[in-house]
Design a protein around this motif. Structure first.
Motif, PDB file in Angstrom:
ATOM      1  N   LEU A 160     -51.298 -33.006  14.230  1.00 28.35           N
ATOM      2  CA  LEU A 160     -50.415 -31.932  13.742  1.00 28.35           C
ATOM      3  C   LEU A 160     -50.108 -30.957  14.887  1.00 28.35           C
ATOM      4  O   LEU A 160     -49.803 -29.802  14.656  1.00 28.35           O
ATOM      5  CB  LEU A 160     -51.088 -31.195  12.581  1.00 28.35           C
ATOM      6  CG  LEU A 160     -51.556 -32.044  11.394  1.00 28.35           C
ATOM      7  CD1 LEU A 160     -52.329 -31.189  10.392  1.00 28.35           C
ATOM      8  CD2 LEU A 160     -50.371 -32.709  10.691  1.00 28.35           C
ATOM      9  N   GLU A 161     -50.214 -31.423  16.088  1.00 29.61           N
ATOM     10  CA  GLU A 161     -50.082 -30.769  17.404  1.00 29.61           C
ATOM     11  C   GLU A 161     -51.465 -30.703  18.022  1.00 29.61           C
ATOM     12  O   GLU A 161     -52.362 -30.044  17.518  1.00 29.61           O
ATOM     13  CB  GLU A 161     -49.447 -29.371  17.388  1.00 29.61           C
ATOM     14  CG  GLU A 161     -49.230 -28.840  18.829  1.00 29.61           C
ATOM     15  CD  GLU A 161     -48.346 -27.583  18.943  1.00 29.61           C
ATOM     16  OE1 GLU A 161     -47.754 -27.139  17.945  1.00 29.61           O
ATOM     17  OE2 GLU A 161     -48.261 -27.061  20.062  1.00 29.61           O
ATOM     18  N   SER A 162     -51.585 -31.427  19.136  1.00 33.64           N
ATOM     19  CA  SER A 162     -52.865 -31.477  19.856  1.00 33.64           C
ATOM     20  C   SER A 162     -52.735 -30.676  21.147  1.00 33.64           C
ATOM     21  O   SER A 162     -51.826 -29.860  21.283  1.00 33.64           O
ATOM     22  CB  SER A 162     -53.205 -32.942  20.143  1.00 33.64           C
ATOM     23  OG  SER A 162     -52.267 -33.475  21.057  1.00 33.64           O
ATOM     24  N   VAL A 190     -39.426 -18.900  16.622  1.00 31.18           N
ATOM     25  CA  VAL A 190     -38.633 -18.497  17.785  1.00 31.18           C
ATOM     26  C   VAL A 190     -38.657 -16.981  17.946  1.00 31.18           C
ATOM     27  O   VAL A 190     -38.586 -16.248  16.958  1.00 31.18           O
ATOM     28  CB  VAL A 190     -37.181 -19.023  17.671  1.00 31.18           C
ATOM     29  CG1 VAL A 190     -36.406 -18.403  16.518  1.00 31.18           C
ATOM     30  CG2 VAL A 190     -36.421 -18.826  18.983  1.00 31.18           C
ATOM     31  N   ARG A 191     -38.767 -16.527  19.186  1.00 30.83           N
ATOM     32  CA  ARG A 191     -38.694 -15.096  19.482  1.00 30.83           C
ATOM     33  C   ARG A 191     -37.215 -14.757  19.655  1.00 30.83           C
ATOM     34  O   ARG A 191     -36.624 -15.069  20.690  1.00 30.83           O
ATOM     35  CB  ARG A 191     -39.478 -14.782  20.761  1.00 30.83           C
ATOM     36  CG  ARG A 191     -40.953 -15.180  20.712  1.00 30.83           C
ATOM     37  CD  ARG A 191     -41.752 -14.193  19.883  1.00 30.83           C
ATOM     38  NE  ARG A 191     -43.187 -14.372  20.063  1.00 30.83           N
ATOM     39  CZ  ARG A 191     -44.001 -13.426  20.536  1.00 30.83           C
ATOM     40  NH1 ARG A 191     -43.556 -12.247  20.892  1.00 30.83           N
ATOM     41  NH2 ARG A 191     -45.293 -13.666  20.653  1.00 30.83           N
ATOM     42  N   ARG A 192     -36.633 -14.144  18.629  1.00 34.13           N
ATOM     43  CA  ARG A 192     -35.205 -13.769  18.660  1.00 34.13           C
ATOM     44  C   ARG A 192     -34.916 -12.787  19.780  1.00 34.13           C
ATOM     45  O   ARG A 192     -35.655 -11.829  19.986  1.00 34.13           O
ATOM     46  CB  ARG A 192     -34.801 -13.118  17.338  1.00 34.13           C
ATOM     47  CG  ARG A 192     -34.589 -14.109  16.216  1.00 34.13           C
ATOM     48  CD  ARG A 192     -34.206 -13.400  14.928  1.00 34.13           C
ATOM     49  NE  ARG A 192     -33.685 -14.375  13.995  1.00 34.13           N
ATOM     50  CZ  ARG A 192     -32.406 -14.473  13.666  1.00 34.13           C
ATOM     51  NH1 ARG A 192     -31.510 -13.627  14.129  1.00 34.13           N
ATOM     52  NH2 ARG A 192     -32.014 -15.418  12.839  1.00 34.13           N
ATOM     53  N   VAL A 203     -43.116 -14.020  26.387  1.00 34.74           N
ATOM     54  CA  VAL A 203     -44.003 -12.966  26.884  1.00 34.74           C
ATOM     55  C   VAL A 203     -45.445 -13.431  27.040  1.00 34.74           C
ATOM     56  O   VAL A 203     -46.276 -12.729  27.596  1.00 34.74           O
ATOM     57  CB  VAL A 203     -43.987 -11.726  25.956  1.00 34.74           C
ATOM     58  CG1 VAL A 203     -42.719 -10.932  26.177  1.00 34.74           C
ATOM     59  CG2 VAL A 203     -44.142 -12.127  24.493  1.00 34.74           C
ATOM     60  N   LYS A 204     -45.748 -14.629  26.500  1.00 38.87           N
ATOM     61  CA  LYS A 204     -47.136 -15.070  26.643  1.00 38.87           C
ATOM     62  C   LYS A 204     -47.224 -16.548  27.025  1.00 38.87           C
ATOM     63  O   LYS A 204     -46.206 -17.239  27.024  1.00 38.87           O
ATOM     64  CB  LYS A 204     -47.917 -14.757  25.362  1.00 38.87           C
ATOM     65  CG  LYS A 204     -47.558 -15.570  24.154  1.00 38.87           C
ATOM     66  CD  LYS A 204     -48.384 -15.094  22.943  1.00 38.87           C
ATOM     67  CE  LYS A 204     -48.721 -16.242  22.038  1.00 38.87           C
ATOM     68  NZ  LYS A 204     -48.927 -15.831  20.637  1.00 38.87           N
ATOM     69  N   ALA A 205     -48.423 -16.974  27.350  1.00 30.40           N
ATOM     70  CA  ALA A 205     -48.613 -18.369  27.772  1.00 30.40           C
ATOM     71  C   ALA A 205     -48.541 -19.288  26.555  1.00 30.40           C
ATOM     72  O   ALA A 205     -49.293 -19.118  25.594  1.00 30.40           O
ATOM     73  CB  ALA A 205     -49.952 -18.521  28.472  1.00 30.40           C
TER      74      ALA A 205
HETATM   75  C1  SN0 Z   1     -46.586 -23.166  19.445  1.00 29.55           C
HETATM   76  C2  SN0 Z   1     -46.167 -24.004  20.639  1.00 29.55           C
HETATM   77  O1  SN0 Z   1     -46.816 -25.014  20.943  1.00 29.55           O
HETATM   78  O2  SN0 Z   1     -45.169 -23.674  21.276  1.00 29.55           O
HETATM   79  C3  SN0 Z   1     -46.313 -23.897  18.156  1.00 29.55           C
HETATM   80  C4  SN0 Z   1     -44.938 -24.437  18.014  1.00 29.55           C
HETATM   81  C5  SN0 Z   1     -44.790 -25.412  16.908  1.00 29.55           C
HETATM   82  N1  SN0 Z   1     -45.861 -21.919  19.450  1.00 29.55           N
HETATM   83  C6  SN0 Z   1     -46.443 -20.762  19.732  1.00 29.55           C
HETATM   84  O3  SN0 Z   1     -47.615 -20.719  20.032  1.00 29.55           O
HETATM   85  C7  SN0 Z   1     -45.580 -19.515  19.652  1.00 29.55           C
HETATM   86  C8  SN0 Z   1     -46.402 -18.271  19.681  1.00 29.55           C
HETATM   87  C9  SN0 Z   1     -45.618 -16.998  19.900  1.00 29.55           C
HETATM   88  O4  SN0 Z   1     -46.298 -15.984  20.043  1.00 29.55           O
HETATM   89  O5  SN0 Z   1     -44.377 -16.992  19.955  1.00 29.55           O
END
Ligand code: SN0
Length: 317
Positions: free
Chosen positions: A141-143, A276-278, A178-180
């Motif tokens: 579900l995302e690794s 999404v960050r608008r 703005v973040k990693a």
């Molecule tokens: C995750 C990512 O892997 O990009 C989940 C996306 C399906 N996204 C984020 O962690 C976004 C967090 C944020 O602060 O915008």
């Protein structure tokens, strides 16, 4: 299908995409298939679409679905082998995964990368251990490095929206943040597009090239305007640096997708996995305008998940 962790677990990608599109037409046609089967969805990180669409997919197939936010509701999990657990971790993945495998016929698990140690994240240690220990089919579900259910839904959306008879140009563009942020969505998207009937171009600032393993064979341009020329689909996504692992190297000024940039494309449809960050990753005007596919793309998550679960149920039936 025994496991679904990447495009490499799929024998015939085009057939799986067609199956998802078919399920979209008749979502309840296979309700008997999942009867009395249990789907467990385990989250170590937040989720909106993945959680609800996979739950919906299971219900459409007649399954019972159990969801657990393990990071908040479970015991602190130990994943390292051979450690003396006299610290903060309470339960080892050896027992936790094996026990969940007793209760579920199929398990989905989400666990983001820590973005601190590249070798550790890219070894996919937690997912691989979980698969080995759970003893039932596992869906990612995302690794740490991939988000295959997202990419399948993305490909379904492109197939559904592409003009007939034309091999579409698909551009994956880096966006400011703005973040990693993990590489998963971008890595997976590249990997799936390479298996599809599309021309993929990736564009990102210098220092943000993704791992060769995922991009090899695709054009990578550091000039976004050049990359966008003639695009039929633009996939917008931020990711942190792979080279300087997990770092944010720039504020990315000028990289946000706007109507001005859209004018360089072939009136491209714009995609984003959400959240999404608008006004930072993508302009409000695009998100609220006619070129945005983000809601239909999210809708297709259900049918992508349903196609995968159906294949797994057919195997264990
Ligand atoms: C995750 C990512 O892997 O990009 C989940 C996306 C399906 N996204 C984020 O962690 C976004 C967090 C944020 O602060 O915008």
């Amino acid at each position: 299908m025994k496991q679904f962790t990447s495009v490499h677990d799929v024998q015939d990608v085009a057939a799986l995409v067609n199956e998802a599109l078919q399920l979209k037409q008749t979502p309840l046609a296979h309700k008997a298939l999942g009867q009395d089967k249990t789907l467990g969805l385990i989250f170590m990180n937040p989720s909106l679409r993945t959680r609800l669409s996979t739950q919906k997919a299971g219900m459409n197939l007649g399954m019972n679905v159990m969801v657990m936010n393990l990071d908040k509701e479970g015991w602190a999990l130990e994943t390292q082998d051979g450690v003396v657990m006299n610290g903060t971790t309470v339960e080892h993945i050896r027992e936790a995964a094996a026990v969940m495998g007793q209760y579920c016929d199929i398990i989905g698990i989400r666990s983001f990368p820590k973005l601190q140690d590249r070798e550790e994240d890219y070894s996919e240690d937690l997912l691989n251990k979980f698969i080995k220990l759970a003893g039932v089919p596992v869906v990612s579900l995302e690794s740490a490095t991939r988000h295959p259910l997202q990419s399948l839904a993305d490909l379904v959306t492109i197939k559904e929206q592409a003009a007939a008879g034309k091999r579409p140009k698909v551009v994956l563009t880096w966006a400011p943040h703005v973040k990693a942020i993990p590489h998963c969505v971008a890595n997976s998207f590249a990997e799936w597009m390479q298996q599809a009937d599309v021309d993929l171009v990736i564009t990102n600032p210098e220092g943000y090239d993704l791992a060769d393993k995922f991009t090899k064979g695709s054009q990578v341009l550091h000039n976004q305007d050049e990359a966008l020329k003639g695009a039929d689909f633009v996939y917008v996504k931020n990711w942190s640096s792979y080279e300087e692992y997990g770092k944010v190297l720039t504020d990315g000024e000028g990289w946000m997708m706007t109507n001005e940039k859209l004018a360089l494309t072939n009136n491209a449809k714009v995609m984003h996995c959400l959240p999404v960050r608008r006004g930072l990753e993508l302009s409000q005007e695009i998100l609220d305008g006619p070129n945005s596919l983000v809601i239909e793309q999210a809708n297709n998550r259900t049918y992508a998940a349903q196609a995968v679960l159906k294949r797994m149920l057919e195997r264990i039936a």
